[in-house]
Design a protein around this motif. Structure first.
Motif, PDB file in Angstrom:
ATOM      1  N   VAL A 501       0.315  -0.846   0.051  1.00  0.00           N
ATOM      2  CA  VAL A 501       0.242  -0.186   0.016  1.00  0.00           C
ATOM      3  C   VAL A 501       0.807   0.719  -0.420  1.00  0.00           C
ATOM      4  O   VAL A 501       1.966   1.569   1.175  1.00  0.00           O
ATOM      5  CB  VAL A 501      -1.088   0.184   1.003  1.00  0.00           C
ATOM      6  CG1 VAL A 501      -1.520   1.459   1.210  1.00  0.00           C
ATOM      7  CG2 VAL A 501      -2.014  -0.993   1.353  1.00  0.00           C
ATOM      8  N   THR A 502       0.796   2.417  -0.656  1.00  0.00           N
ATOM      9  CA  THR A 502       0.897   3.413  -0.527  1.00  0.00           C
ATOM     10  C   THR A 502       0.034   4.584  -0.596  1.00  0.00           C
ATOM     11  O   THR A 502      -1.129   4.322  -1.376  1.00  0.00           O
ATOM     12  CB  THR A 502       2.143   3.416  -2.551  1.00  0.00           C
ATOM     13  OG1 THR A 502       2.930   3.074  -2.623  1.00  0.00           O
ATOM     14  CG2 THR A 502       2.746   5.202  -2.638  1.00  0.00           C
ATOM     15  N   VAL A 503       0.244   4.852   0.537  1.00  0.00           N
ATOM     16  CA  VAL A 503      -0.011   6.704   0.623  1.00  0.00           C
ATOM     17  C   VAL A 503       0.667   7.754   0.274  1.00  0.00           C
ATOM     18  O   VAL A 503       1.336   8.039   0.633  1.00  0.00           O
ATOM     19  CB  VAL A 503      -0.885   6.492   2.428  1.00  0.00           C
ATOM     20  CG1 VAL A 503      -1.755   7.828   2.506  1.00  0.00           C
ATOM     21  CG2 VAL A 503      -0.994   5.566   1.814  1.00  0.00           C
ATOM     22  N   ARG A 504       0.353   8.902  -0.332  1.00  0.00           N
ATOM     23  CA  ARG A 504       0.096   9.924  -0.959  1.00  0.00           C
ATOM     24  C   ARG A 504      -0.484  10.712  -0.790  1.00  0.00           C
ATOM     25  O   ARG A 504      -1.745  10.603  -1.511  1.00  0.00           O
ATOM     26  CB  ARG A 504       0.405   9.498  -2.219  1.00  0.00           C
ATOM     27  CG  ARG A 504       1.832  10.895  -2.982  1.00  0.00           C
ATOM     28  CD  ARG A 504       1.560  10.775  -4.471  1.00  0.00           C
ATOM     29  NE  ARG A 504       2.517   9.389  -4.389  1.00  0.00           N
ATOM     30  CZ  ARG A 504       2.916   8.184  -5.567  1.00  0.00           C
ATOM     31  NH1 ARG A 504       1.182   8.311  -6.631  1.00  0.00           N
ATOM     32  NH2 ARG A 504       3.017   7.038  -5.548  1.00  0.00           N
ATOM     33  N   TYR A 514      -2.694   3.662  -2.959  1.00  0.00           N
ATOM     34  CA  TYR A 514      -2.697   2.945  -4.129  1.00  0.00           C
ATOM     35  C   TYR A 514      -2.191   1.434  -3.189  1.00  0.00           C
ATOM     36  O   TYR A 514      -1.759   1.085  -2.828  1.00  0.00           O
ATOM     37  CB  TYR A 514      -1.760   2.835  -5.123  1.00  0.00           C
ATOM     38  CG  TYR A 514      -1.444   4.840  -5.526  1.00  0.00           C
ATOM     39  CD1 TYR A 514      -2.214   5.031  -6.921  1.00  0.00           C
ATOM     40  CD2 TYR A 514      -1.328   5.928  -4.902  1.00  0.00           C
ATOM     41  CE1 TYR A 514      -2.220   6.223  -7.554  1.00  0.00           C
ATOM     42  CE2 TYR A 514      -1.682   6.992  -5.638  1.00  0.00           C
ATOM     43  CZ  TYR A 514      -2.104   7.126  -6.643  1.00  0.00           C
ATOM     44  OH  TYR A 514      -2.319   8.264  -7.119  1.00  0.00           O
ATOM     45  N   ALA A 515      -3.121   0.341  -3.505  1.00  0.00           N
ATOM     46  CA  ALA A 515      -3.195  -0.732  -2.864  1.00  0.00           C
ATOM     47  C   ALA A 515      -3.253  -1.760  -3.963  1.00  0.00           C
ATOM     48  O   ALA A 515      -3.819  -2.094  -5.281  1.00  0.00           O
ATOM     49  CB  ALA A 515      -4.535  -1.387  -1.754  1.00  0.00           C
ATOM     50  N   PRO A 633      12.319  21.955   3.350  1.00  0.00           N
ATOM     51  CA  PRO A 633      11.641  22.148   4.426  1.00  0.00           C
ATOM     52  C   PRO A 633      12.471  21.311   5.719  1.00  0.00           C
ATOM     53  O   PRO A 633      11.355  20.189   5.141  1.00  0.00           O
ATOM     54  CB  PRO A 633      10.370  22.591   4.620  1.00  0.00           C
ATOM     55  CG  PRO A 633       9.674  22.420   3.344  1.00  0.00           C
ATOM     56  CD  PRO A 633      11.186  21.674   2.425  1.00  0.00           C
ATOM     57  N   GLY A 634      13.070  21.871   6.614  1.00  0.00           N
ATOM     58  CA  GLY A 634      12.868  21.362   7.844  1.00  0.00           C
ATOM     59  C   GLY A 634      13.617  19.475   7.420  1.00  0.00           C
ATOM     60  O   GLY A 634      14.040  18.653   8.073  1.00  0.00           O
ATOM     61  N   GLY A 635      14.710  19.790   6.467  1.00  0.00           N
ATOM     62  CA  GLY A 635      15.957  18.869   6.426  1.00  0.00           C
ATOM     63  C   GLY A 635      15.443  17.187   6.327  1.00  0.00           C
ATOM     64  O   GLY A 635      16.249  16.971   6.701  1.00  0.00           O
ATOM     65  N   VAL A 636      14.082  17.216   5.514  1.00  0.00           N
ATOM     66  CA  VAL A 636      13.411  16.300   5.004  1.00  0.00           C
ATOM     67  C   VAL A 636      13.424  15.223   3.650  1.00  0.00           C
ATOM     68  O   VAL A 636      13.997  15.607   3.018  1.00  0.00           O
ATOM     69  CB  VAL A 636      11.842  15.348   5.290  1.00  0.00           C
ATOM     70  CG1 VAL A 636      11.324  15.819   6.953  1.00  0.00           C
ATOM     71  CG2 VAL A 636      11.205  16.534   4.660  1.00  0.00           C
ATOM     72  N   SER A 637      13.645  14.265   3.347  1.00  0.00           N
ATOM     73  CA  SER A 637      13.459  13.560   2.041  1.00  0.00           C
ATOM     74  C   SER A 637      12.719  14.124   1.747  1.00  0.00           C
ATOM     75  O   SER A 637      11.217  14.705   1.343  1.00  0.00           O
ATOM     76  CB  SER A 637      13.594  12.484   2.663  1.00  0.00           C
ATOM     77  OG  SER A 637      12.082  11.591   3.178  1.00  0.00           O
ATOM     78  N   ALA A 638      13.030  14.423   0.187  1.00  0.00           N
ATOM     79  CA  ALA A 638      11.483  14.437  -0.887  1.00  0.00           C
ATOM     80  C   ALA A 638      10.224  13.565  -0.899  1.00  0.00           C
ATOM     81  O   ALA A 638      10.208  12.398  -0.566  1.00  0.00           O
ATOM     82  CB  ALA A 638      11.897  14.791  -2.556  1.00  0.00           C
ATOM     83  N   GLY A 639       9.078  14.609  -1.429  1.00  0.00           N
ATOM     84  CA  GLY A 639       7.734  14.406  -1.543  1.00  0.00           C
ATOM     85  C   GLY A 639       6.675  13.615  -0.053  1.00  0.00           C
ATOM     86  O   GLY A 639       7.827  13.393   1.215  1.00  0.00           O
ATOM     87  N   LEU A 640       5.843  13.204  -0.212  1.00  0.00           N
ATOM     88  CA  LEU A 640       5.368  13.283   0.762  1.00  0.00           C
ATOM     89  C   LEU A 640       4.131  12.254   0.597  1.00  0.00           C
ATOM     90  O   LEU A 640       2.923  12.133   0.605  1.00  0.00           O
ATOM     91  CB  LEU A 640       4.116  14.735   1.229  1.00  0.00           C
ATOM     92  CG  LEU A 640       3.416  14.443   2.688  1.00  0.00           C
ATOM     93  CD1 LEU A 640       3.836  14.932   3.723  1.00  0.00           C
ATOM     94  CD2 LEU A 640       2.535  16.223   2.784  1.00  0.00           C
TER      95      LEU A 640
END
Length: 804
Positions: A501-504, A514-515, A633-640
């Protein structure tokens, strides 16, 4: 008209109990998990906007028809398709010889792995020189419409040399039986034992030993939508899309890639709306391979829609099973040991594996304390439609045997049927209870949670089991024959190992799910939306769900074994939790706040107590989409987004009790079920409304298995029930009031505590009904050891009892 009574509600509730308002996500303390949320799928389906396979219309679409074998067993001497090719509107006619040059392999190798096979018989893409069951596809015809294709199919001239066929699986194992496949050494496909303890000692020491034989007859799935598929090849992308009514799109994609020698980006398999699956649609079929290849060869879209007669002779079925069993008990009716033999009808080919007889043998002692057990299983080939799971996948058969044996113990020891069960049920204090059985994957079968005696006690109380003898006696003074019966069940659900499962969260602010799960009418979209929305704003209107599309999800297993909520739901929960954490982390940077100060309201992140300080999902997502030359922002990886495949090796075991009250017309053998009380435990309930719908459907399926559905074959393996006038399905007029009650014992083996429910309703129904029939017909000493039982057969048993 059936009635579904809500838990804790009045015994005489109404259908209005099923109507509910959407959950209010803004109510203090509100949660979507456990809420009776109306199904998100239903608006389109109830207003005619559903899209099933036959609703797909493409420019230049050709229609396919198959020429099928009229013989249960025959040599194919020759095929002359010249007249068919010359028929009006015909674009192509393909036999095995036409397709073979385009295939890497000509067999659908799909059987589940096992060391117990003695021979392999995989289905060919089309029959070549031998056909081994009525309905086997031999030729595919493509024409401008289905009518022209069917007309042309009648012009294909096939020279058959009929061979002896075998219909009865017991007769198939005789040394002089006709061979199902002419090159086979024998008809024994597989053989195995399921054994633990010291069975011989248990029977030697027993106070009582009782023997019973059982026959559980063949039946089909008969979803309202038969099988069907549409294939379209895109030459520009060199990709073929197959829209198909399947439960397992990823499995279909892999099989087609393997057979056509293609890679994963060249085949896309997608499911539109699916009008029921019930097991047989988890199988990849030769028709899907043929239609896909045909579309590539002719360069035009191709559609094939199965008609109902084809469904009877070409779609997989389930059973027969013949059991010879014995149970050993002490003087108080406690089970000491159980042993027996099963002969299982496999049909002509392996379309799934030997999981059905394995499940049946494994399920016999589940739920009860059976210290010693031995079951020998023989899997026989016959010249009939291949066998695969139908709702329950062998578990109803094992339950039937155990529950009927317990009824025999009660009768012989003059004990109440419920009391015999109470003395043998696994107690709640023993949970988790590791049995001495092993699953087909080698794991120990461990009952994870539940209170089986409590379930049974509640069902008996709500059905007024204690008060029934008085009701029965009053009815008999009026010449009426009432009976009551019960059955317990335990069912492993959520078979792993995973579902992807992908949650975006997209830049629009929409939450996309997406499952690999495949929806087939059981409310999968609603379930996934509820689980994800619980973490991300509780706004169901902001959730989109895509299931059953290999282009959207790289890995997936699909729908079977009451697994979707357990495995896909668990992955969705974990993925949504991770997306929530990242959403709050980035929003904290954008809002110049700490994460602990934030909450989520619908589609925005807000600072608690400062409603003016808020940021929309879309703004956060766009900040993580990246701008050239600027830091995230926040030094995180790309995409949510997050993708999860929660691995679950152990199954979650649902359980329950069914009590049936019915009446028999002793002058006709007619049966009328008056009432069904069903108490079940499928762990934490995500949506009770969907759970009740699944239970009601399963119960109806079980009533059909007990009293209506009879898939007949004659001694030459010719099917004799090939329409719904001959093969009877239960309808609304035969269904009684159903009173459904829930217990919840969350399982510890997955993060949301859920168990599956899709198959639960069917499992205890046949033994409960047979128990009630014997109770009603006790004055005639009627004994029923088969399923289904017809009015004519009941009348004969009644007449036999009267003659004694």
């Amino acid at each position: 008209m059936s009635l579904l009574a809500r838990p804790g509600g009045p015994e005489g509730g109404s259908n209005a109990d099923l109507l509910c308002e959407p959950a209010d996500p803004h109510r203090p303390g509100a949660t979507l998990l456990g809420a009776r949320v109306p199904r998100l799928e239903d608006d389109a389906l109830l207003t005619g906007r559903g899209r099933f396979v036959d609703d797909i219309h493409l420019p230049g679409l050709l229609q396919a028809a198959f020429v099928r074998s009229p013989h249960a067993h025959a040599v194919i001497r020759s095929i002359d398709a010249s007249a068919a090719r010359a028929a009006p509107g015909v674009h192509a006619v393909f036999s095995y010889d036409d397709l073979r040059p385009h295939l890497v392999t000509d067999r659908l190798v799909v059987g589940l792995p096992s060391s117990h096979y003695k021979q392999d018989h995989h289905r060919p893409v089309l029959a070549a020189d031998e056909t081994v069951h009525v309905g086997e596809p031999i030729v595919i015809v493509l024409a401008d419409d289905r009518y022209l294709a069917e007309d042309a199919a009648t012009l294909v001239d096939i020279d058959f040399d009929p061979l002896p066929a075998v219909s009865d699986c017991r007769a198939a194992l005789a040394t002089d039986a006709p061979l199902v496949h002419r090159e086979s050494p024998h008809n024994l496909l597989a053989e195995f034992d399921m054994t633990y303890g010291d069975v011989e000692r248990a029977f030697t020491d027993a106070a009582h030993v009782f023997h019973e034989s059982f026959w559980q007859h063949r039946g089909g799935s008969h979803s309202i939508e038969c099988r069907g598929c549409v294939a379209q090849h895109d030459a520009l992308e060199d990709r073929t899309t197959l829209w198909t009514s399947t439960q397992m799109p990823h499995a279909a994609m892999r099989v087609i890639c393997e057979m056509l020698g293609l890679h994963e980006n060249q085949i896309r398999v997608a499911t539109p709306d699916v009008g029921g699956g019930f097991g047989p649609k988890l199988v990849t079929y030769p028709e899907e391979v043929c239609v896909t290849l045909a579309a590539r060869l002719v360069g035009r879209p191709v559609k094939w829609i199965e008609d109902r007669r084809e469904h009877f002779i070409a779609t997989t079925q389930e059973r027969d099973q013949y059991w010879d069993t014995a149970i050993a008990v002490d003087a108080q009716g406690r089970v000491l040991g159980l042993r027996g033999e099963i002969v299982h009808d496999h049909g002509a080919y392996t379309a799934r594996g030997i999981n059905l007889p394995h499940n049946s043998a494994e399920n016999v002692p589940l739920g009860y304390e059976v210290p010693h057990y031995a079951m020998q299983v023989k899997v026989a080939l016959t010249n009939k439609v291949p066998v695969t799971p139908v709702r329950g996948a062998g578990h109803p058969q094992g339950t039937f045997v155990m529950e009927r044996l317990l009824d025999r113990v009660a009768r012989e020891l003059k004990l109440d049927r419920a009391e015999v069960r109470r003395r043998n049920l696994v107690p709640a204090t023993s949970m988790p209870y590791r049995t001495q059985l092993k699953a087909r994957g080698g794991q120990w079968v461990t009952l994870d949670s539940g209170d089986f005696p409590k379930c049974m006690s509640e069902a008996l109380e709500r059905a007024d089991w204690v008060g029934f003898p008085a009701r029965q006696a009053r009815a008999r003074t009026d010449g009426r024959h009432l009976g009551i019966g019960l059955s317990n069940f335990v069912k492993g659900t959520g078979r792993g190992p995973f579902e992807s499962v992908t949650v975006r969260i997209g830049s629009s602010g929409k939450v996309h799910v997406y499952a690999g799960a495949a929806a087939m009418g059981q409310g999968t979209r609603t379930m996934l939306a509820q689980i994800v929305a619980e973490q991300l704003g509780r706004d169901l209107s902001n959730i989109t769900v895509t299931t059953g599309d290999t282009a959207a999800t790289a890995m997936g297993l699909g729908g079977s074994n009451s697994r979707q909520t357990v495995v896909a739901g668990s992955s969705a929960h974990v993925a949504a939790t991770k997306v929530r954490a990242k959403l709050l982390q980035v929003a904290a940077t954008l809002l110049k706040a700490t994460e602990h100060e934030l909450d989520i309201e619908a589609t925005e992140v807000v600072v608690v107590g400062q409603p003016a300080r808020r940021v929309a999902f879309g703004v956060v997502a766009r900040s993580l989409a990246g701008i050239a030359g600027y830091s995230l922002p926040g030094g995180v990886s790309a995409g949510l987004e997050a993708t999860e495949q929660v691995v679950l090796d152990d199954m979650a075991f649902a359980n329950g009790t069914a009590v049936v009250e019915l009446e028999v017309d002793v002058e006709t053998g007619g049966v009328r079920i008056h009432r069904i009380v069903f108490v079940h435990d499928s762990g934490r309930l995500i949506n009770p409304l969907i759970v009740e719908g699944q239970l009601a459907g399963g119960i109806a399926h079980g009533v059909g298995n007990a009293l209506f559905e009879w898939m007949g074959f004659d001694e030459n393996a010719q099917p004799v029930t090939t329409n719904l006038g001959e093969y009877l399905l239960v309808t609304s007029t035969e269904m009684p009031r159903m009173e459904l009650y829930h217990q919840e014992s969350p399982t510890p083996i997955n993060p949301i505590g859920v168990k599956g429910v899709g198959e639960c309703g069917v499992i205890p129904m046949t033994p409960a009904i047979m128990s009630a029939l014997e109770d009603a017909l006790a004055p005639f000493a009627v004994r029923i050891n088969q399923t289904p039982i017809t009015p004519a057969q009941l009348y004969a048993l009644i007449a036999e009892g009267r003659a004694k």
